[in-house]
Design a protein around this motif. Structure first.
Motif, PDB file in Angstrom:
ATOM      1  N   GLN A 230      12.691 -10.453   8.264  1.00  0.00           N
ATOM      2  CA  GLN A 230      11.445 -10.868   7.411  1.00  0.00           C
ATOM      3  C   GLN A 230      11.860 -11.865   6.535  1.00  0.00           C
ATOM      4  O   GLN A 230      11.090 -12.723   6.124  1.00  0.00           O
ATOM      5  CB  GLN A 230      10.966  -9.567   6.671  1.00  0.00           C
ATOM      6  CG  GLN A 230      10.585  -8.531   7.562  1.00  0.00           C
ATOM      7  CD  GLN A 230      10.094  -7.306   6.752  1.00  0.00           C
ATOM      8  OE1 GLN A 230      10.285  -7.161   5.554  1.00  0.00           O
ATOM      9  NE2 GLN A 230       9.508  -6.423   7.348  1.00  0.00           N
ATOM     10  N   LEU A 231      13.256 -12.075   6.063  1.00  0.00           N
ATOM     11  CA  LEU A 231      13.564 -13.310   5.413  1.00  0.00           C
ATOM     12  C   LEU A 231      13.480 -14.821   6.367  1.00  0.00           C
ATOM     13  O   LEU A 231      12.992 -15.707   5.998  1.00  0.00           O
ATOM     14  CB  LEU A 231      14.784 -13.359   4.886  1.00  0.00           C
ATOM     15  CG  LEU A 231      15.633 -14.621   4.166  1.00  0.00           C
ATOM     16  CD1 LEU A 231      14.858 -14.619   2.901  1.00  0.00           C
ATOM     17  CD2 LEU A 231      16.976 -14.171   3.647  1.00  0.00           C
ATOM     18  N   PHE A 269       3.904  -5.467  -1.378  1.00  0.00           N
ATOM     19  CA  PHE A 269       4.126  -4.369  -1.467  1.00  0.00           C
ATOM     20  C   PHE A 269       3.857  -3.422  -0.092  1.00  0.00           C
ATOM     21  O   PHE A 269       4.221  -2.397  -0.069  1.00  0.00           O
ATOM     22  CB  PHE A 269       3.050  -3.617  -2.576  1.00  0.00           C
ATOM     23  CG  PHE A 269       3.621  -4.427  -3.891  1.00  0.00           C
ATOM     24  CD1 PHE A 269       5.162  -3.973  -4.505  1.00  0.00           C
ATOM     25  CD2 PHE A 269       3.043  -5.229  -4.701  1.00  0.00           C
ATOM     26  CE1 PHE A 269       5.393  -4.526  -5.902  1.00  0.00           C
ATOM     27  CE2 PHE A 269       3.312  -5.610  -5.748  1.00  0.00           C
ATOM     28  CZ  PHE A 269       4.707  -5.265  -6.251  1.00  0.00           C
ATOM     29  N   THR A 270       3.029  -4.260   0.807  1.00  0.00           N
ATOM     30  CA  THR A 270       2.798  -3.372   2.203  1.00  0.00           C
ATOM     31  C   THR A 270       3.834  -3.860   2.983  1.00  0.00           C
ATOM     32  O   THR A 270       4.004  -3.254   4.151  1.00  0.00           O
ATOM     33  CB  THR A 270       1.358  -3.285   2.440  1.00  0.00           C
ATOM     34  OG1 THR A 270       0.991  -4.718   2.737  1.00  0.00           O
ATOM     35  CG2 THR A 270       0.403  -2.763   1.427  1.00  0.00           C
ATOM     36  N   TYR A 271       4.163  -5.212   3.047  1.00  0.00           N
ATOM     37  CA  TYR A 271       4.964  -5.782   4.090  1.00  0.00           C
ATOM     38  C   TYR A 271       6.373  -5.303   4.016  1.00  0.00           C
ATOM     39  O   TYR A 271       7.161  -5.605   4.852  1.00  0.00           O
ATOM     40  CB  TYR A 271       4.895  -7.362   4.009  1.00  0.00           C
ATOM     41  CG  TYR A 271       3.510  -7.978   4.497  1.00  0.00           C
ATOM     42  CD1 TYR A 271       2.138  -7.180   4.609  1.00  0.00           C
ATOM     43  CD2 TYR A 271       3.467  -9.290   5.123  1.00  0.00           C
ATOM     44  CE1 TYR A 271       0.922  -7.765   5.048  1.00  0.00           C
ATOM     45  CE2 TYR A 271       2.150  -9.877   5.594  1.00  0.00           C
ATOM     46  CZ  TYR A 271       1.027  -9.356   5.541  1.00  0.00           C
ATOM     47  OH  TYR A 271      -0.050  -9.771   6.101  1.00  0.00           O
ATOM     48  N   SER A 272       6.753  -4.886   2.712  1.00  0.00           N
ATOM     49  CA  SER A 272       8.014  -4.339   2.706  1.00  0.00           C
ATOM     50  C   SER A 272       8.007  -3.150   3.042  1.00  0.00           C
ATOM     51  O   SER A 272       9.114  -2.282   2.496  1.00  0.00           O
ATOM     52  CB  SER A 272       8.339  -4.686   1.399  1.00  0.00           C
ATOM     53  OG  SER A 272       7.634  -3.553   0.233  1.00  0.00           O
ATOM     54  N   LEU A 273       7.059  -2.242   3.692  1.00  0.00           N
ATOM     55  CA  LEU A 273       6.868  -0.864   3.916  1.00  0.00           C
ATOM     56  C   LEU A 273       8.290  -0.433   4.896  1.00  0.00           C
ATOM     57  O   LEU A 273       8.812   0.727   4.827  1.00  0.00           O
ATOM     58  CB  LEU A 273       5.877  -0.412   4.687  1.00  0.00           C
ATOM     59  CG  LEU A 273       4.664  -0.029   3.888  1.00  0.00           C
ATOM     60  CD1 LEU A 273       3.451   0.234   4.636  1.00  0.00           C
ATOM     61  CD2 LEU A 273       4.804   1.138   2.860  1.00  0.00           C
ATOM     62  N   GLN A 274       8.760  -1.285   5.687  1.00  0.00           N
ATOM     63  CA  GLN A 274       9.760  -0.874   6.820  1.00  0.00           C
ATOM     64  C   GLN A 274      11.111  -0.592   5.666  1.00  0.00           C
ATOM     65  O   GLN A 274      11.903   0.332   5.937  1.00  0.00           O
ATOM     66  CB  GLN A 274      10.140  -1.902   7.782  1.00  0.00           C
ATOM     67  CG  GLN A 274       9.101  -1.760   8.793  1.00  0.00           C
ATOM     68  CD  GLN A 274       8.261  -2.917   8.633  1.00  0.00           C
ATOM     69  OE1 GLN A 274       7.999  -3.437   7.489  1.00  0.00           O
ATOM     70  NE2 GLN A 274       7.083  -3.251   9.553  1.00  0.00           N
ATOM     71  N   LEU A 371       4.520   5.632   9.811  1.00  0.00           N
ATOM     72  CA  LEU A 371       4.450   4.567   8.697  1.00  0.00           C
ATOM     73  C   LEU A 371       5.070   3.337   8.708  1.00  0.00           C
ATOM     74  O   LEU A 371       4.386   2.469   8.365  1.00  0.00           O
ATOM     75  CB  LEU A 371       5.187   5.568   7.229  1.00  0.00           C
ATOM     76  CG  LEU A 371       5.198   4.526   6.001  1.00  0.00           C
ATOM     77  CD1 LEU A 371       3.983   4.523   5.427  1.00  0.00           C
ATOM     78  CD2 LEU A 371       6.114   5.419   5.065  1.00  0.00           C
ATOM     79  N   PRO A 372       6.226   3.138   9.293  1.00  0.00           N
ATOM     80  CA  PRO A 372       6.965   1.776   9.459  1.00  0.00           C
ATOM     81  C   PRO A 372       5.990   0.996  10.565  1.00  0.00           C
ATOM     82  O   PRO A 372       6.277  -0.216  10.392  1.00  0.00           O
ATOM     83  CB  PRO A 372       8.390   2.283  10.006  1.00  0.00           C
ATOM     84  CG  PRO A 372       8.481   3.702   9.741  1.00  0.00           C
ATOM     85  CD  PRO A 372       7.330   4.152   9.661  1.00  0.00           C
ATOM     86  N   TYR A 373       5.240   1.634  11.475  1.00  0.00           N
ATOM     87  CA  TYR A 373       4.480   1.041  12.076  1.00  0.00           C
ATOM     88  C   TYR A 373       3.144   0.534  11.775  1.00  0.00           C
ATOM     89  O   TYR A 373       2.231   0.189  12.367  1.00  0.00           O
ATOM     90  CB  TYR A 373       4.255   1.534  13.347  1.00  0.00           C
ATOM     91  CG  TYR A 373       5.572   1.825  14.361  1.00  0.00           C
ATOM     92  CD1 TYR A 373       5.957   0.759  15.056  1.00  0.00           C
ATOM     93  CD2 TYR A 373       6.638   2.821  14.044  1.00  0.00           C
ATOM     94  CE1 TYR A 373       7.107   0.914  16.023  1.00  0.00           C
ATOM     95  CE2 TYR A 373       7.836   2.769  14.319  1.00  0.00           C
ATOM     96  CZ  TYR A 373       8.009   1.866  15.344  1.00  0.00           C
ATOM     97  OH  TYR A 373       9.303   1.959  16.103  1.00  0.00           O
ATOM     98  N   PHE A 374       2.925   0.898  10.482  1.00  0.00           N
ATOM     99  CA  PHE A 374       1.643   0.468   9.785  1.00  0.00           C
ATOM    100  C   PHE A 374       1.436  -0.928   9.779  1.00  0.00           C
ATOM    101  O   PHE A 374       0.362  -1.591  10.219  1.00  0.00           O
ATOM    102  CB  PHE A 374       1.497   0.892   8.126  1.00  0.00           C
ATOM    103  CG  PHE A 374       0.219   0.485   7.431  1.00  0.00           C
ATOM    104  CD1 PHE A 374      -0.873   0.913   7.588  1.00  0.00           C
ATOM    105  CD2 PHE A 374       0.359  -0.581   6.894  1.00  0.00           C
ATOM    106  CE1 PHE A 374      -2.174   0.395   7.187  1.00  0.00           C
ATOM    107  CE2 PHE A 374      -0.783  -1.342   6.137  1.00  0.00           C
ATOM    108  CZ  PHE A 374      -1.968  -0.560   6.222  1.00  0.00           C
ATOM    109  N   TYR A 375       2.546  -1.904   9.621  1.00  0.00           N
ATOM    110  CA  TYR A 375       2.133  -3.244   9.706  1.00  0.00           C
ATOM    111  C   TYR A 375       1.560  -3.745  10.832  1.00  0.00           C
ATOM    112  O   TYR A 375       0.758  -4.751  10.862  1.00  0.00           O
ATOM    113  CB  TYR A 375       3.488  -4.097   9.185  1.00  0.00           C
ATOM    114  CG  TYR A 375       3.514  -5.592   9.117  1.00  0.00           C
ATOM    115  CD1 TYR A 375       2.858  -6.177   8.195  1.00  0.00           C
ATOM    116  CD2 TYR A 375       4.092  -6.078  10.210  1.00  0.00           C
ATOM    117  CE1 TYR A 375       2.637  -7.539   8.393  1.00  0.00           C
ATOM    118  CE2 TYR A 375       3.901  -7.223  10.356  1.00  0.00           C
ATOM    119  CZ  TYR A 375       3.211  -8.302   9.299  1.00  0.00           C
ATOM    120  OH  TYR A 375       3.024  -9.489   9.465  1.00  0.00           O
ATOM    121  N   PRO A 376       2.384  -3.554  12.102  1.00  0.00           N
ATOM    122  CA  PRO A 376       2.020  -4.031  13.599  1.00  0.00           C
ATOM    123  C   PRO A 376       0.692  -3.457  13.875  1.00  0.00           C
ATOM    124  O   PRO A 376      -0.293  -4.453  14.363  1.00  0.00           O
ATOM    125  CB  PRO A 376       3.018  -3.515  14.453  1.00  0.00           C
ATOM    126  CG  PRO A 376       3.855  -2.598  13.685  1.00  0.00           C
ATOM    127  CD  PRO A 376       3.847  -2.889  12.243  1.00  0.00           C
TER     128      PRO A 376
END
Length: 418
Positions: A230-231, A269-274, A371-376
């Protein structure tokens, strides 16, 4: 002179009713995800069994931190830029100018954070403040959007966004009335698009990594991969900052709550969910599987960067040797549509690369939780909707040439599938 009311762009997002619903649903979804990520079950479709006390939900210190963060990024925005770029032509044939110093801001922020940590700054403490920080960011986004709406009431008609002056205050507040709201040379939309949210996302990830190291002695391989992937994405966006000037957000959408909340609250705050998930639910990741995940991310990044670079090079200089031999279709506007290279495979190859990277960011979290797959999942929905919006705009802009392009390039994002 304002355009006649009948010529307004068609309403999007379900019109005023949809906009009103999203004003509630977007923050509510973000707050729900933050609570679930820190819960024992981490079940995205279940309500948290217990809610934290008021002190853990709201903090004046969190509001002060958010305001300070925005002030810092605004100060870095105002520093001398390595380059000043012109945006696309406006209705009055003029071009706005933008400082290209986002990567410089990222590096200086990293140096300041590193200095602070070396002097004892408890960066990991941010991990326990995510909810109050998100609530403060949401409050700022609402107030900021209201001020933008009021400012736009006095803006000339030529400065309004194509769909930002419907006459319905809720819809216009959500979508944004003014296309390029500025005070002097400070462009609010351009500033928010990449600076405070993206850099804040990377900072939150780092804080979660440091907190994991504090709790368990060292950060996990899974947490390190998520931070690194992500960085890279954040750094790439800021290094190629000039490319944002041709995106739909800058050229078409007004600056209202949709973008302000997305930039200032939703992204960090949502893109950092993983990383949030891994802090509370550690995952063992072996080197063989980690290598495969790295390969997936590398493939996604290569497609994403190569496609975007090809498009940007062609827009700047169609005679450049790297794009001069690409086949094109002429349009009535005088612009050319690429029908070979990456843009001859699918209409949005950059979206394909984006989605592959999104999957790679989630895989270090295992497959036991949704939960970690919410972003994709969310990002797929976003890009499909964005592609449909882009399709309507291109059809209106290019007419017959766009029909020809679609016949030549039938697949939208995924070859032979969609």
């Amino acid at each position: 002179m304002a355009p006649p009311r009948g010529s307004q762009a068609p309403l999007e997002f379900g019109g005023p009713l949809g906009a009103a619903a999203l004003l509630v649903l977007l923050p509510a979804t973000m707050f729900h995800l933050l609570l679930v990520a820190g819960s024992e079950s981490a079940r995205i479709l279940a309500l948290p069994t217990s809610l934290p006390g008021l002190q853990a939900l709201w903090s004046p210190r969190a509001l002060l931190l958010c305001v300070t963060w925005l002030g810092l990024q605004a100060a870095l925005y105002l520093l001398p830029a390595r380059k000043v770029a012109e945006g696309l032509e406006l209705k009055d044939k003029s071009h706005l100018r933008y400082p290209i110093n986002g990567f410089q801001a990222l590096v200086l922020t990293a140096l300041l954070v590193g200095l602070g940590v070396s002097l004892g700054l408890p960066l990991g403490a941010l991990a326990d403040m995510l909810f109050p920080l998100a609530l403060a960011a949401t409050l700022i986004a609402f107030i900021f959007s209201l001020l933008l709406y009021l400012k736009a009431l006095a803006a000339p008609a030529q400065d309004l966004a194509p769909g930002g002056s419907s006459g319905n205050p809720i819809y216009d507040f959500f979508l944004g009335r003014e296309l390029n709201p500025r005070i002097g040379s400070f462009d609010f939309k351009y500033f928010c698009e990449l600076r405070p949210g993206l850099i804040g996302w990377a900072l939150i990830n780092l804080a979660l990594l440091m907190q994991e190291a504090k709790l368990r002695g060292s950060p996990s391989l899974a947490m390190c991969l998520v931070n690194a992937f992500q960085l890279l994405y954040v750094g790439d966006a800021l290094w190629h900052e000039e490319a944002v000037l041709t995106t739909m957000d800058i050229t078409h959408d007004g600056f209202g709550f949709m973008l302000a909340f997305g930039d200032l609250a939703w992204v960090p705050f949502t893109y950092s969910l993983q990383a949030q998930f891994l802090l509370h639910h550690p995952q063992h990741l072996g080197l063989p599987l980690a290598s495969v995940i790295c390969l997936i991310n590398a493939v996604g990044y290569y497609i994403f960067r190569a496609a975007n670079s090809q498009k940007n090079t062609f827009r700047k200089n169609p005679s450049d040797p790297s794009v001069a031999d690409l086949e094109t279709i002429s349009t009535a506007t005088g612009r050319q549509l690429l029908v070979s290279g990456w843009w001859g495979m699918v209409r949005h190859p950059n979206y394909l690369g984006d989605l592959i990277m999104a999957l790679a960011w989630s895989l270090p979290c295992g497959v036991s939780h949704l939960l970690p797959y919410f972003y994709p999942i969310y990002f797929t929905t976003l890009l499909v909707h964005r592609e449909a919006r882009d399709e309507r705009q291109c059809l209106q802009k290019y007419g017959r040439a766009w029909h020809q392009y679609c016949q030549r390039v039938p697949y939208r994002i995924v070859p032979y599938i969609y």
